[in-house]
Scaffold this motif. Structure first.
Motif, PDB file in Angstrom:
ATOM      1  N   SER A  35       1.647  -4.001 -22.167  1.00 17.12           N
ATOM      2  CA  SER A  35       0.693  -4.576 -23.110  1.00 17.12           C
ATOM      3  C   SER A  35       1.303  -5.632 -24.017  1.00 17.12           C
ATOM      4  O   SER A  35       0.670  -6.047 -24.995  1.00 17.12           O
ATOM      5  CB  SER A  35       0.074  -3.456 -23.955  1.00 17.12           C
ATOM      6  OG  SER A  35       1.070  -2.596 -24.487  1.00 17.12           O
ATOM      7  N   ALA A  40      -4.352  -5.200 -29.854  1.00 20.88           N
ATOM      8  CA  ALA A  40      -4.595  -3.772 -30.022  1.00 20.88           C
ATOM      9  C   ALA A  40      -5.952  -3.375 -29.452  1.00 20.88           C
ATOM     10  O   ALA A  40      -6.122  -2.236 -29.004  1.00 20.88           O
ATOM     11  CB  ALA A  40      -4.510  -3.394 -31.504  1.00 20.88           C
ATOM     12  N   ASP A  41      -6.895  -4.310 -29.442  1.00 23.41           N
ATOM     13  CA  ASP A  41      -8.212  -3.983 -28.893  1.00 23.41           C
ATOM     14  C   ASP A  41      -8.139  -3.709 -27.404  1.00 23.41           C
ATOM     15  O   ASP A  41      -8.831  -2.816 -26.885  1.00 23.41           O
ATOM     16  CB  ASP A  41      -9.203  -5.112 -29.177  1.00 23.41           C
ATOM     17  CG  ASP A  41      -8.733  -6.463 -28.654  1.00 23.41           C
ATOM     18  OD1 ASP A  41      -7.525  -6.630 -28.405  1.00 23.41           O
ATOM     19  OD2 ASP A  41      -9.593  -7.360 -28.499  1.00 23.41           O
ATOM     20  N   LEU A  44      -6.583  -0.272 -26.968  1.00 21.61           N
ATOM     21  CA  LEU A  44      -7.562   0.769 -27.278  1.00 21.61           C
ATOM     22  C   LEU A  44      -8.572   0.918 -26.139  1.00 21.61           C
ATOM     23  O   LEU A  44      -8.948   2.041 -25.779  1.00 21.61           O
ATOM     24  CB  LEU A  44      -8.280   0.437 -28.577  1.00 21.61           C
ATOM     25  CG  LEU A  44      -9.345   1.424 -29.047  1.00 21.61           C
ATOM     26  CD1 LEU A  44      -8.740   2.817 -29.229  1.00 21.61           C
ATOM     27  CD2 LEU A  44      -9.988   0.947 -30.340  1.00 21.61           C
ATOM     28  N   ALA A  47      -6.906   2.807 -23.426  1.00 21.29           N
ATOM     29  CA  ALA A  47      -6.716   4.201 -23.853  1.00 21.29           C
ATOM     30  C   ALA A  47      -8.014   4.986 -23.689  1.00 21.29           C
ATOM     31  O   ALA A  47      -8.005   6.148 -23.266  1.00 21.29           O
ATOM     32  CB  ALA A  47      -6.234   4.248 -25.298  1.00 21.29           C
ATOM     33  N   ARG A  48      -9.125   4.359 -24.004  1.00 17.70           N
ATOM     34  CA  ARG A  48     -10.420   5.035 -23.858  1.00 17.70           C
ATOM     35  C   ARG A  48     -10.786   5.251 -22.390  1.00 17.70           C
ATOM     36  O   ARG A  48     -11.646   6.088 -22.091  1.00 17.70           O
ATOM     37  CB  ARG A  48     -11.497   4.217 -24.567  1.00 17.70           C
ATOM     38  CG  ARG A  48     -11.406   4.316 -26.085  1.00 17.70           C
ATOM     39  CD  ARG A  48     -12.354   3.363 -26.776  1.00 17.70           C
ATOM     40  NE  ARG A  48     -12.363   3.605 -28.235  1.00 17.70           N
ATOM     41  CZ  ARG A  48     -12.903   2.769 -29.109  1.00 17.70           C
ATOM     42  NH1 ARG A  48     -13.475   1.631 -28.704  1.00 17.70           N
ATOM     43  NH2 ARG A  48     -12.873   3.051 -30.404  1.00 17.70           N
ATOM     44  N   LYS A  65       0.624  -3.083 -33.537  1.00 16.20           N
ATOM     45  CA  LYS A  65      -0.360  -2.304 -32.773  1.00 16.20           C
ATOM     46  C   LYS A  65      -0.353  -0.845 -33.206  1.00 16.20           C
ATOM     47  O   LYS A  65      -1.409  -0.209 -33.300  1.00 16.20           O
ATOM     48  CB  LYS A  65      -0.057  -2.426 -31.277  1.00 16.20           C
ATOM     49  CG  LYS A  65      -0.280  -3.819 -30.727  1.00 16.20           C
ATOM     50  CD  LYS A  65       0.193  -3.947 -29.293  1.00 16.20           C
ATOM     51  CE  LYS A  65       0.209  -5.408 -28.874  1.00 16.20           C
ATOM     52  NZ  LYS A  65       0.764  -5.610 -27.525  1.00 16.20           N
ATOM     53  N   GLN A  68      -2.392  -0.444 -36.201  1.00 16.25           N
ATOM     54  CA  GLN A  68      -3.826  -0.576 -35.953  1.00 16.25           C
ATOM     55  C   GLN A  68      -4.400   0.609 -35.165  1.00 16.25           C
ATOM     56  O   GLN A  68      -5.624   0.791 -35.139  1.00 16.25           O
ATOM     57  CB  GLN A  68      -4.099  -1.866 -35.182  1.00 16.25           C
ATOM     58  CG  GLN A  68      -3.806  -3.135 -35.973  1.00 16.25           C
ATOM     59  CD  GLN A  68      -4.055  -4.374 -35.140  1.00 16.25           C
ATOM     60  OE1 GLN A  68      -5.183  -4.693 -34.795  1.00 16.25           O
ATOM     61  NE2 GLN A  68      -2.986  -5.074 -34.796  1.00 16.25           N
ATOM     62  N   LEU A  69      -3.522   1.378 -34.511  1.00 17.04           N
ATOM     63  CA  LEU A  69      -3.990   2.484 -33.668  1.00 17.04           C
ATOM     64  C   LEU A  69      -3.349   3.808 -34.095  1.00 17.04           C
ATOM     65  O   LEU A  69      -2.782   4.535 -33.278  1.00 17.04           O
ATOM     66  CB  LEU A  69      -3.633   2.192 -32.196  1.00 17.04           C
ATOM     67  CG  LEU A  69      -4.183   0.882 -31.624  1.00 17.04           C
ATOM     68  CD1 LEU A  69      -3.539   0.560 -30.287  1.00 17.04           C
ATOM     69  CD2 LEU A  69      -5.697   0.970 -31.468  1.00 17.04           C
ATOM     70  N   GLU A  71      -4.467   6.686 -34.885  1.00 20.42           N
ATOM     71  CA  GLU A  71      -5.053   7.955 -34.458  1.00 20.42           C
ATOM     72  C   GLU A  71      -4.928   8.196 -32.957  1.00 20.42           C
ATOM     73  O   GLU A  71      -5.347   9.247 -32.464  1.00 20.42           O
ATOM     74  CB  GLU A  71      -6.542   7.989 -34.852  1.00 20.42           C
ATOM     75  CG  GLU A  71      -6.806   7.783 -36.337  1.00 20.42           C
ATOM     76  CD  GLU A  71      -6.096   8.806 -37.199  1.00 20.42           C
ATOM     77  OE1 GLU A  71      -6.047   9.983 -36.792  1.00 20.42           O
ATOM     78  OE2 GLU A  71      -5.593   8.424 -38.266  1.00 20.42           O
ATOM     79  N   GLN A  72      -4.382   7.239 -32.240  1.00 21.13           N
ATOM     80  CA  GLN A  72      -4.289   7.370 -30.783  1.00 21.13           C
ATOM     81  C   GLN A  72      -3.007   8.099 -30.382  1.00 21.13           C
ATOM     82  O   GLN A  72      -1.922   7.747 -30.846  1.00 21.13           O
ATOM     83  CB  GLN A  72      -4.325   5.980 -30.130  1.00 21.13           C
ATOM     84  CG  GLN A  72      -5.546   5.151 -30.494  1.00 21.13           C
ATOM     85  CD  GLN A  72      -6.837   5.828 -30.098  1.00 21.13           C
ATOM     86  OE1 GLN A  72      -6.985   6.310 -28.978  1.00 21.13           O
ATOM     87  NE2 GLN A  72      -7.794   5.859 -31.018  1.00 21.13           N
ATOM     88  N   LEU A  74      -0.643   8.124 -27.950  1.00 20.05           N
ATOM     89  CA  LEU A  74      -0.172   7.316 -26.839  1.00 20.05           C
ATOM     90  C   LEU A  74       1.349   7.391 -26.733  1.00 20.05           C
ATOM     91  O   LEU A  74       2.046   7.653 -27.711  1.00 20.05           O
ATOM     92  CB  LEU A  74      -0.598   5.848 -27.028  1.00 20.05           C
ATOM     93  CG  LEU A  74      -2.108   5.609 -27.193  1.00 20.05           C
ATOM     94  CD1 LEU A  74      -2.377   4.145 -27.495  1.00 20.05           C
ATOM     95  CD2 LEU A  74      -2.858   6.052 -25.953  1.00 20.05           C
TER      96      LEU A  74
END
Length: 227
Positions: A35, A40-41, A44, A47-48, A65, A68-69, A71-72, A74
Motif C-alpha cells: 500500500s 488510507a482510504d 480501509l 480491509a473491509r 495511515k 487515520q486507521l 481502530e483497524q 491490521l
C-alpha cells in the motif's frame, strides 16, 4: 471501489489457481497488499474486503495511515530499506520487517522494540542475483547473520525475503525463487525455526508460489498502476 473489489477477487483467484497447479495447500499463501503511496482510504476499503496485512516502504507515510486507521486490527509490514535513523519508528509501528540485512540494524530494532509488544517478526533480505543496486545479504553471509539475529530477544526470525532481478521468462523466475527456498531449507536443516518465504510480486507471483512462497507482496494488481 468496485474496481478495487474486482482486482482483489482476481488476485485471490490467481493465488488459489497457483496453489492448486503447483500442489500447494489451499490457503497456504498469504496476500500482503503493498500500500505504499496509496491513501488510507484505499487501505480501509481493502480491509473491509477482508485483507488484513499491508506492506509499506516509507515510515512517515505509514505513520500517517496508522493515525487515520486507529481502530483497524491490521498487520503492518515494513518492506523498504531500513535506515538507522528510522529504526525506532519501525520497531514501534510495525509488526514485521521483511528487509533486514545488517546486524547493526537488527541490534537497533531489538533495542527499540517496546517491551509491551510481542517480538518484532523479521525476515532476512537475500540479494539472490548479487545486484549492486539492491540491498540484501549474500547466500554465503546468510547463516552467520541468522545466528546473530536469533540471539536478540525482541526480534523473532521468521524467514527470508528476496526481490530478484525482473525476468519475463517463467523458468528464469522459478530458478531465482528456488535459490531462496533452498537457502531456507538449509537453515531449517541446521535448526532454525523458519516458516516464511516472502517472495513474489504482481509480475512473478506464480513462479514464487511454485517455489514455496508463503507470502506474496502485491501492489499494482490490487491498486492499479501508480500515478
Amino acid at each position: 471501489m468496485n474496481d478495487l473489489h474486482e482486482r482483489l477477487q482476481r488476485v485471490r483467484r490467481e493465488i488459489a489457481k497457483a496453489e492448486r497447479q503447483f500442489g500447494r495447500e489451499a490457503g497456504s499463501v498469504k496476500l500482503l497488499a503493498v500500500s505504499k503511496t496509496r491513501g488510507a482510504d484505499a487501505v480501509l476499503a481493502l480491509a473491509r474486503l477482508g485483507v488484513t496485512d499491508f506492506g509499506e516502504n516509507y515510515v512517515q507515510e505509514a505513520q500517517g495511515k496508522l493515525r487515520q486507521l486507529p481502530e483497524q486490527s491490521l498487520g503492518w509490514h515494513f518492506i523498504g530499506p531500513a535506515q538507522s535513523n528510522k529504526t525506532g519508528a519501525i520497531a514501534t509501528c510495525f509488526d514485521w520487517v521483511h528487509s533486514l540485512a545488517r546486524m547493526r540494524i537488527a541490534t537497533r530494532l531489538d533495542a527499540a522494540r517496546p517491551a509491551d509488544l510481542p517480538p518484532l517478526n523479521v525476515c532476512i533480505q537475500v540479494n539472490i542475483d548479487a545486484e549492486v543496486s539492491k540491498s540484501g545479504v549474500t547466500l554465503d553471509a546468510l547463516e552467520p547473520l541468522a545466528e546473530q539475529i536469533c540471539s536478540l530477544p525482541r526480534l523473532r526470525l521468521r524467514g527470508l525475503m528476496a526481490l530478484p532481478a525482473p525476468a519475463a521468462d517463467f523458468a528464469v523466475q522459478r530458478r531465482a525463487f528456488a535459490q531462496l527456498r533452498q537457502a531456507q531449507e538449509r537453515l531449517s536443516d541446521r535448526g532454525f525455526a523458519l516458516d516464511t518465504l516472502s517472495m513474489g510480486t504482481t509480475n512473478d507471483m506464480r513462479a514464487a508460489i511454485a517455489e514455496g512462497a508463503t507470502l506474496v507482496r502485491i501492489g499494482t494488481a490490487l491498486f492499479g498502476p501508480r500515478k
